[in-house]
Design an enzyme around this catalytic site. Structure first.
Site, PDB file in Angstrom:
ATOM      1  N   LYS A 139     -13.966  -8.738  -8.885  1.00  0.00           N
ATOM      2  CA  LYS A 139     -12.977  -9.320  -9.282  1.00  0.00           C
ATOM      3  C   LYS A 139     -12.119 -10.663  -8.907  1.00  0.00           C
ATOM      4  CE  LYS A 139      -9.677  -8.826 -12.939  1.00  0.00           C
ATOM      5  NZ  LYS A 139      -9.697  -8.251 -14.339  1.00  0.00           N
ATOM      6  N   ASP A 140     -11.671  -9.846  -7.211  1.00  0.00           N
ATOM      7  CA  ASP A 140     -11.208 -11.075  -6.801  1.00  0.00           C
ATOM      8  C   ASP A 140     -12.016 -12.570  -6.548  1.00  0.00           C
ATOM      9  OD1 ASP A 140      -8.502 -10.807  -6.425  1.00  0.00           O
ATOM     10  OD2 ASP A 140      -8.994  -9.140  -5.070  1.00  0.00           O
ATOM     11  N   SER A 147      -0.087  -1.413  -6.258  1.00  0.00           N
ATOM     12  CA  SER A 147      -0.145  -2.125  -7.047  1.00  0.00           C
ATOM     13  C   SER A 147       0.804  -1.579  -8.430  1.00  0.00           C
ATOM     14  CB  SER A 147      -1.091  -3.120  -7.508  1.00  0.00           C
ATOM     15  OG  SER A 147      -1.993  -3.374  -6.310  1.00  0.00           O
ATOM     16  N   HIS A 182       1.406  -1.140  -0.045  1.00  0.00           N
ATOM     17  CA  HIS A 182       0.010  -0.120  -0.104  1.00  0.00           C
ATOM     18  C   HIS A 182       0.726   1.338   0.183  1.00  0.00           C
ATOM     19  CE1 HIS A 182      -4.474  -1.690   0.665  1.00  0.00           C
ATOM     20  NE2 HIS A 182      -3.282  -2.308   0.479  1.00  0.00           N
ATOM     21  N   GLU A 218       7.395 -33.383  -1.040  1.00  0.00           N
ATOM     22  CA  GLU A 218       5.984 -33.495  -1.955  1.00  0.00           C
ATOM     23  C   GLU A 218       6.454 -32.512  -2.951  1.00  0.00           C
ATOM     24  OE1 GLU A 218       3.975 -34.452   0.495  1.00  0.00           O
ATOM     25  OE2 GLU A 218       3.021 -32.799   0.709  1.00  0.00           O
TER      26      GLU A 218
HETATM   27  C1  HEM Z   1       0.500 -21.978   6.228  1.00  0.00           C
HETATM   28  C2  HEM Z   1      -0.380 -22.956   7.026  1.00  0.00           C
HETATM   29  C3  HEM Z   1       0.289 -24.923   6.963  1.00  0.00           C
HETATM   30  C4  HEM Z   1       0.209 -25.572   5.614  1.00  0.00           C
HETATM   31  C5  HEM Z   1       1.432 -24.524   4.929  1.00  0.00           C
HETATM   32  C6  HEM Z   1       0.554 -26.476   6.358  1.00  0.00           C
HETATM   33  C7  HEM Z   1       0.825 -27.974   5.796  1.00  0.00           C
HETATM   34  C8  HEM Z   1       0.313 -28.961   6.568  1.00  0.00           C
HETATM   35  C9  HEM Z   1       1.296 -29.879   5.892  1.00  0.00           C
HETATM   36  C10 HEM Z   1       1.851 -30.638   4.156  1.00  0.00           C
HETATM   37  C11 HEM Z   1       0.093 -31.060   6.316  1.00  0.00           C
HETATM   38  C12 HEM Z   1       0.586 -32.850   6.538  1.00  0.00           C
HETATM   39  C13 HEM Z   1      -1.083 -32.954   5.842  1.00  0.00           C
HETATM   40  C14 HEM Z   1      -1.031 -34.519   5.609  1.00  0.00           C
HETATM   41  O1  HEM Z   1      -0.199 -35.042   4.765  1.00  0.00           O
HETATM   42  O2  HEM Z   1      -1.646 -34.951   6.126  1.00  0.00           O
HETATM   43  C15 HEM Z   1      -0.306 -30.157   7.747  1.00  0.00           C
HETATM   44  C16 HEM Z   1      -0.341 -31.555   8.581  1.00  0.00           C
HETATM   45  C17 HEM Z   1      -1.406 -30.452   9.936  1.00  0.00           C
HETATM   46  N1  HEM Z   1      -1.119 -29.621  10.129  1.00  0.00           N
HETATM   47 FE1  HEM Z   1      -0.624 -27.905   8.969  1.00  0.00          FE
HETATM   48  N2  HEM Z   1      -0.353 -26.437   7.451  1.00  0.00           N
HETATM   49  C18 HEM Z   1      -0.646 -24.719   7.902  1.00  0.00           C
HETATM   50  C19 HEM Z   1      -1.472 -24.208   8.914  1.00  0.00           C
HETATM   51  C20 HEM Z   1      -1.698 -24.610   9.934  1.00  0.00           C
HETATM   52  C21 HEM Z   1      -2.150 -24.297  11.639  1.00  0.00           C
HETATM   53  C22 HEM Z   1      -2.190 -23.444  11.390  1.00  0.00           C
HETATM   54  C23 HEM Z   1      -1.931 -25.440  12.223  1.00  0.00           C
HETATM   55  C24 HEM Z   1      -2.532 -25.470  13.902  1.00  0.00           C
HETATM   56  C25 HEM Z   1      -2.927 -26.249  14.525  1.00  0.00           C
HETATM   57  C26 HEM Z   1      -2.108 -26.670  12.096  1.00  0.00           C
HETATM   58  C27 HEM Z   1      -2.005 -28.142  11.982  1.00  0.00           C
HETATM   59  C28 HEM Z   1      -1.447 -29.033  11.400  1.00  0.00           C
HETATM   60  C29 HEM Z   1      -2.006 -30.600  11.905  1.00  0.00           C
HETATM   61  C30 HEM Z   1      -2.364 -31.228  13.518  1.00  0.00           C
HETATM   62  C31 HEM Z   1      -1.348 -31.389  11.373  1.00  0.00           C
HETATM   63  C32 HEM Z   1      -1.493 -33.338  11.381  1.00  0.00           C
HETATM   64  C33 HEM Z   1      -2.724 -34.093  10.450  1.00  0.00           C
HETATM   65  C34 HEM Z   1      -2.775 -34.185   8.898  1.00  0.00           C
HETATM   66  O3  HEM Z   1      -1.980 -34.530   9.344  1.00  0.00           O
HETATM   67  O4  HEM Z   1      -3.669 -33.676   8.406  1.00  0.00           O
HETATM   68  N3  HEM Z   1      -1.705 -26.958  10.308  1.00  0.00           N
HETATM   69  N4  HEM Z   1       0.367 -28.740   7.960  1.00  0.00           N
END
Ligand code: HEM
Ligand code: FES
Lengths: 419, 170
Positions: free
Chosen positions: A235-236, A212, A208, A279
């Site tokens: 648009k978004d 842009s 800002h 990945e």
């Molecule tokens: C920037 C945002 C985020 C990204 C890119 C991200 C990415 C990921 C990835 C790649 C996995 C593995 C998924 C799988 O193969 O099952 C995962 C699992 C997990 N994430 Fe995140 N995450 C984010 C934000 C969060 C936040 C804010 C929480 C809050 C606590 C969280 C909690 C978990 C939990 C509990 C798992 C294990 C469950 C699972 O594997 O599905 N994540 N996350």
């Protein structure tokens, strides 16, 4: 009544003026294309990840004897647990996809150039935070890929001079990836997205301030800007509709296409799967790591390959305004770079053979070459374009830009003399 | 107020600012120590540092993988041919005579962690192959093909009986 409440707030907090200044009346170039939707989409995906993540965390157990089973529990027994998990796992891929398009847009249109260098660098920081968050999240399901991915990547810190081994053990809290590693990764995986939110605020403050860029690559006169609302809110939102369609197709019909089958086997520290792959969003960088036959060299090359983007404002000193649109050679370079990324991704995906190793090494050279040759190529291109004849408007613009740079330098020198 | 106590004495003020900053900086650094140290292995993790292994069940040509500090350790009962092949060379990438890598030639004990990035190599043909990036090791655990830079690590161990070893203490 609502009017009175808002008035009451406005006397104590700049609510209306803030919304007006930063959102509804925020001046936006009228010619923004759909490539400008992806920043907004990244914000939406961030919110999706935070919400699904927090609800997953209510059922997830960060303990090596429980975590794999807690994922099965989420998938089978928790109400809509399957949906939360598939949204979160797919969301991570969607996040990288959106960010890669967002970065490609910036590269193509030269939006990293003055005065948007800081904006670009905060974006680079966001990329690193995103990579770290996804890497730590991937350990949480405690499958074979989770375990060996975390093992290989934490091992890279062995390349640290003098303290390599100690740093690896310190990062893991154990001699191998174990309980200590899992719990700290969970703690940090919960924390990092909130740091990302903070960094996004900084990114937006920078945006800002400089406003842009736009497809013409030339900063428009005030009369060519239109208010953000309703033109770009709509648009978004329209773009968001398309995004959600594609995202839903993956969440509901192809959720396993983005989850490596080996990750459905619980982690086994005694047995590495025959083919470990990161990945998809890490593949090009992983290919660069593998292409260097020496560990330290590989780690340095991989680190540099992610950081190369930060050097763009220094590498690209072309005085031709606008992005690839007006620079035929830069445009070819841009598409070759995308092609090279695909080749690297393919090499990162396949098991190493002598042939893929060679392809990977050539592609790695091309990767760094496409950055390091920019200063030379863009100078040649600039000279060629000037000789071929530029439209008078562009020449006028180049001259005025040269003038402002000169004036800035003069002012700087004068200030230096006074001190 | 005497002359050198006046606020105009900038030298003194600058000194005090610097000294305060330095003391504060040291304090912050010291406060970081416990936090950083808390991430190092805890004492229960450190306690699993030794493993005892009974070798009697491993037939010649056989391999057993045991866990030591959570890491796999390969224990190979080498055949005379394997011993001969291993003593015939010193390896190429990280030369080391076989005799320095074993205590008894028929028993090879190495940490089964690829020195490249820590995958567990697979027993394949003579020696091991690491599937992560294609490193190969011979029957002495020496690297014969990169990218791994070093031979498989020989852990500290000693024989407490003819067929019993303790890994973790030399
Ligand atoms: C920037 C945002 C985020 C990204 C890119 C991200 C990415 C990921 C990835 C790649 C996995 C593995 C998924 C799988 O193969 O099952 C995962 C699992 C997990 N994430 Fe995140 N995450 C984010 C934000 C969060 C936040 C804010 C929480 C809050 C606590 C969280 C909690 C978990 C939990 C509990 C798992 C294990 C469950 C699972 O594997 O599905 N994540 N996350
Ligand atoms: S980890 Fe074994 S070759 Fe890379």
């Amino acid at each position: 009544m609502p009017g009175r409440i808002i008035k009451w707030i406005d006397q104590r907090f700049p609510l209306t003026s803030f919304v007006k200044h930063e959102l509804t009346d925020y001046p936006t170039p009228r010619n923004l294309s759909y490539w400008w939707n992806f920043g907004f989409l990244a914000g939406v995906v961030l919110m999706l990840q935070v919400v699904t993540g927090i609800f997953l965390a209510m059922h997830y157990r960060a303990d090596i004897s429980l975590s794999f089973d807690s994922i099965q529990h989420i998938m089978r027994e928790v109400n809509y647990g399957w949906l939360l998990r598939y949204m979160h796992a797919t969301g991570a891929s969607a996040f990288f996809f959106v960010i890669f398009v967002h970065m490609a847009r910036t590269l193509y249109y030269g939006s990293y150039r003055a005065p948007r260098e800081l904006l670009w660098w905060t974006g680079q920081g966001l990329l690193l935070l995103l990579m770290a968050t996804a890497f730590m999240g991937y350990l949480l399901p405690w499958g074979q890929m989770s375990y060996w991915g975390a093992t290989v990547i934490t091992n890279l810190f062995q390349a640290t001079p003098f303290f390599g081994d100690q740093i690896v053990i310190w990062l893991r809290g154990d001699y191998t990836v174990g309980d200590a590693t899992l719990t700290r990764f969970f703690a940090l995986h919960y924390l990092f997205p909130f740091i990302i939110i903070g960094a996004v605020v900084i990114h937006l403050v920078a945006l800002h301030t400089v406003k842009s860029s736009n497809p013409s690559g030339i900063d428009l006169a005030a009369k060519d800007n239109i208010p953000f609302h309703p033109y770009f809110t709509i648009k978004d939102l329209y773009g968001l509709g398309w995004f959600l369609i594609v995202y839903s197709v993956f969440v509901f019909f192809l959720p396993d296409s983005l989850i490596e089958p080996a990750n459905n086997i619980p982690a086994n520290p005694m047995q590495t799967p025959n083919h470990i792959v990161p990945e998809w969003y890490f593949l090009p960088f992983y290919a660069i790591l593998r292409s260097v036959p020496n560990l330290v060299g590989g780690v340095v090359a991989m680190g540099l390959s992610v950081m190369m983007f930060a050097f763009m404002p220094f590498l690209d000193r072309s005085r031709i305004p606008g992005g690839a649109h007006y620079r035929p050679i830069f445009k070819i370079q841009f598409y070759l770079f995308l092609l090279d990324m695909l080749v690297l991704g393919y090499v990162g995906y396949t098991p190493p053979t002598n042939q893929t190793l060679l392809i990977g090494q050539i592609a790695t050279l091309c990767y760094f070459g496409s950055f390091l040759l920019i200063p030379f190529i863009s100078r040649i291109e600039e000279r060629w374009l000037v000789r071929r004849g530029l439209p008078p408007a562009v020449i006028a613009l180049m001259e005025s830009e040269a003038l402002t740079i000169e004036q800035r330098r003069l002012k700087h020198r004068r200030r230096g003399e006074q001190a | 107020m005497t002359e050198n106590e006046s606020p105009a004495n900038t030298g003194r003020r600058n000194f005090l600012i610097k000294a305060t900053t330095a003391v504060g900086g040291v304090g912050v650094a010291a406060a970081c120590v416990p936090f950083v140290a808390s991430m190092n292995p805890s004492s229960d993790v450190l306690a699993k540092a030794v493993t005892e292994v009974d070798l009697s069940g491993i037939t010649p040509g056989g391999v057993r993988t045991v866990a030591w500090q959570g890491k796999p350790v390969f224990i190979v009962h080498r055949t005379p041919e394997e011993i001969q092949a291993s003593t015939a060379t010193n390896g190429v990438i990280d030369p080391e005579p076989d005799s320095q890598r074993v205590q008894k030639p028929e028993w090879l004990v190495v940490v089964g962690v690829c020195t490249h990035m820590g995958c567990v190599p697979n027993k394949e043909g003579p020696g091991w192959t690491c599937h992560c990036h294609g490193s190969q090791y011979d029957d002495s655990g020496r690297v014969t093909r990169g990218p791994a830079p070093k031979n498989l690590e020989v852990p500290p161990y000693h024989f407490v009986a003819d067929n019993k070893i303790i890994i973790g203490k030399a």
